[in-house]
Write an enzyme that holds these catalytic residues in place. Structure first.
Site, PDB file in Angstrom:
ATOM      1  N   THR A 123       0.866  -1.187   0.000  1.00  0.00           N
ATOM      2  CA  THR A 123       0.000   0.000   0.000  1.00  0.00           C
ATOM      3  C   THR A 123       0.901   1.236   0.000  1.00  0.00           C
ATOM      4  OG1 THR A 123      -0.272  -0.311   2.394  1.00  0.00           O
ATOM      5  CG2 THR A 123      -2.072  -1.059   0.979  1.00  0.00           C
TER       6      THR A 123
ATOM      7  N   LYS B 156       3.976  -6.920   3.960  1.00  0.00           N
ATOM      8  CA  LYS B 156       3.734  -5.523   3.629  1.00  0.00           C
ATOM      9  C   LYS B 156       3.408  -4.768   4.896  1.00  0.00           C
ATOM     10  CE  LYS B 156       0.326  -3.522   3.225  1.00  0.00           C
ATOM     11  NZ  LYS B 156      -0.480  -2.600   4.127  1.00  0.00           N
TER      12      LYS B 156
ATOM     13  N   THR C 214       1.277  -9.357  12.236  1.00  0.00           N
ATOM     14  CA  THR C 214       1.723  -8.194  11.496  1.00  0.00           C
ATOM     15  C   THR C 214       0.647  -7.711  10.572  1.00  0.00           C
ATOM     16  OG1 THR C 214       3.380  -7.340   9.985  1.00  0.00           O
ATOM     17  CG2 THR C 214       2.686  -9.587   9.657  1.00  0.00           C
TER      18      THR C 214
ATOM     19  N   ASN D 299       0.028  10.693   5.768  1.00  0.00           N
ATOM     20  CA  ASN D 299      -1.243  10.320   6.374  1.00  0.00           C
ATOM     21  C   ASN D 299      -2.297  11.401   6.294  1.00  0.00           C
ATOM     22  OD1 ASN D 299      -1.097   7.499   7.719  1.00  0.00           O
ATOM     23  ND2 ASN D 299       0.901   8.425   8.067  1.00  0.00           N
TER      24      ASN D 299
ATOM     25  N   THR E 117      -7.682  11.511   1.072  1.00  0.00           N
ATOM     26  CA  THR E 117      -8.149  12.619   0.231  1.00  0.00           C
ATOM     27  C   THR E 117      -7.313  12.751  -1.023  1.00  0.00           C
ATOM     28  OG1 THR E 117      -6.748  14.138   1.505  1.00  0.00           O
ATOM     29  CG2 THR E 117      -9.035  13.898   2.180  1.00  0.00           C
TER      30      THR E 117
END
EC number: 2.3.1.35
Length: 398
Positions: free
Chosen positions: A152, A174, A185, A393, A398
């Site tokens: 991600t 990941k 995790t 973050n 957005t």
């Protein structure tokens, strides 16, 4: 410690195939992937550890239900949407995604697990995922594709493999933000061609996870999707490894070493991170105390900020030790920063602040605390806190 090959991955062990495609769940980018399948050519023993979040993703319920009935031999993973807090529709979509992947891989739907990672509260775009599934080519060298597809906000894939005896253990994971596992995790997938007895596999895996992924933190936040899976297909032959087997200890040690390597890679790639921090607590009364202090140190924003600025302000370490509530002997407590003793016998030591600040600019920073009351110890990993973490973050949704 076993030597981890950073070029290894989930298809390094014999009998595993993987592949990936771009389904359009994540924003398009050159070479970007967001849907992946990992499958064994042979039946497996399967071990799993999940998040302790009470608001967990649909995949947690699905995988628990399936593994309660029979071991699995594959997993499908999508990145971009976590399928968490999505109710009954989330469960239906997760089961359908696993069914489609199982059909493509040629195994029973009951043997295909599912994991999703990304934004919480969004439904899976099933039309996109189903449309991309046929384009996934499963092959022996598909591990690197799998590792890229599950990312991600990660800046790079995280994989490795290790050998023990005649066997191989491979893994990919990941995680970059929302990292403070309260079980396992973010997402971690491990494979081995060793034959391992099921109960022993679960016991050893749970311990390896506890010593690695459960002691890594980027920001103190636990994901509702956290899952760690281990598939053992026995493709390399031999008698099943169980307690008392000549290779039982080697398997346990190799698995732990690979999990620690992957956990450190997660901390090293923390959102906005510029330094890996290793926290070691010794002289604790109990292992629980040592682990508690490691986790508190790794989530202190003041301490993480000081490391980012290469500021040898060891008082921020002492403050965490003092408020931790763990047993300690103040007169015996010692604090070392990058190999320099900065506190002992309840008072500061003399040290060269400029030299220590220079040492803190290295890619890895070591912090050691001895509590002076026992023999228990723990080591964990985190990263510094930069302005980039806030930027990443602030713009995540957005």
């Amino acid at each position: 410690m076993a030597a981890v090959d950073p070029a290894g991955h989930v298809t390094s062990p014999a009998g595993f195939r993987a592949g990936a495609a771009f389904a359009g769940v994540k924003t398009y980018g050159d070479g970007k992937l967001d849907l992946a399948i990992l499958v064994s050519d042979y039946p497996c023993m399967t071990a799993a550890v999940y998040t302790r979040s009470r608001l967990h993703a649909a995949s947690i319920d699905i995988n628990r239900a399936k593994l309660a009935v029979r071991p699995a031999r594959g997993v499908v993973v999508n990145a971009g949407v976590a399928n968490a807090s999505t109710g009954e529709r989330g469960l239906r979509d997760g089961y359908e995604l696993a069914r489609l992947a199982a059909g493509h891989a040629g195994i029973p739907a009951e043997e295909m697990l599912v994991c999703s990672t990304g934004v919480i509260g969004h439904f899976l775009p099933m039309e996109k995922l189903g449309g991309a599934m046929p384009s996934i080519v499963l092959h022996r060298d598909g591990g690197p594709e799998f590792a890229r597809a599950i990312m991600t906000t990660d800046t790079r894939p995280k994989s490795g493999a290790v050998r023990f005896g005649p066997y191989t253990i491979g893994g990919s994971c990941k995680g970059s933000g929302m990292i403070h596992p309260n079980m396992a995790t973010m997402l971690a997938f491990l494979t081995t061609d060793a034959p391992v007895e099921g109960v022993f596999l679960q016991q050893v895996f749970a311990k390896a996870v506890d010593d690695s992924f459960n002691l890594v933190s980027v920001d103190g936040d636990t994901s509702p999707s956290d899952t760690a899976l281990l598939f053992a297909n026995g493709a390399a032959g031999g008698d099943p490894i169980r307690l008392g087997h000549p290779l039982a200890w080697e398997f346990e040690a190799a698995l732990r070493d690979l999990c620690v390597y992957l956990a450190k890679e997660i901390a090293r790639d923390g959102e906005g991170a510029t330094r890996l921090i290793e926290f070691t607590v010794t002289g604790a009364a109990t292992v629980e105390d040592a682990r508690k202090l490691v986790r508190l140190l790794s989530t202190s924003y003041l301490l993480k900020s000081a490391v980012h600025g290469a500021d040898p302000n060891w008082g921020r370490i002492a403050a965490v030790v003092g408020r931790s509530g763990v047993d300690l002997n103040e007169e015996a407590v010692t604090i070392d920063l990058c190999g320099t003793r900065v506190f002992e016998r309840a008072r500061p030591t003399a040290f060269d602040a400029d030299a220590l600040s220079a040492a803190m600019r290295a890619s890895e920073v070591e912090i050691r605390v001895d509590l002076g009351v026992g023999s228990a110890a723990a080591t964990g990993w985190g990263c510094d806190l930069s302005a980039d973490y806030v930027a990443i973050n602030a713009d995540y949704h957005t």
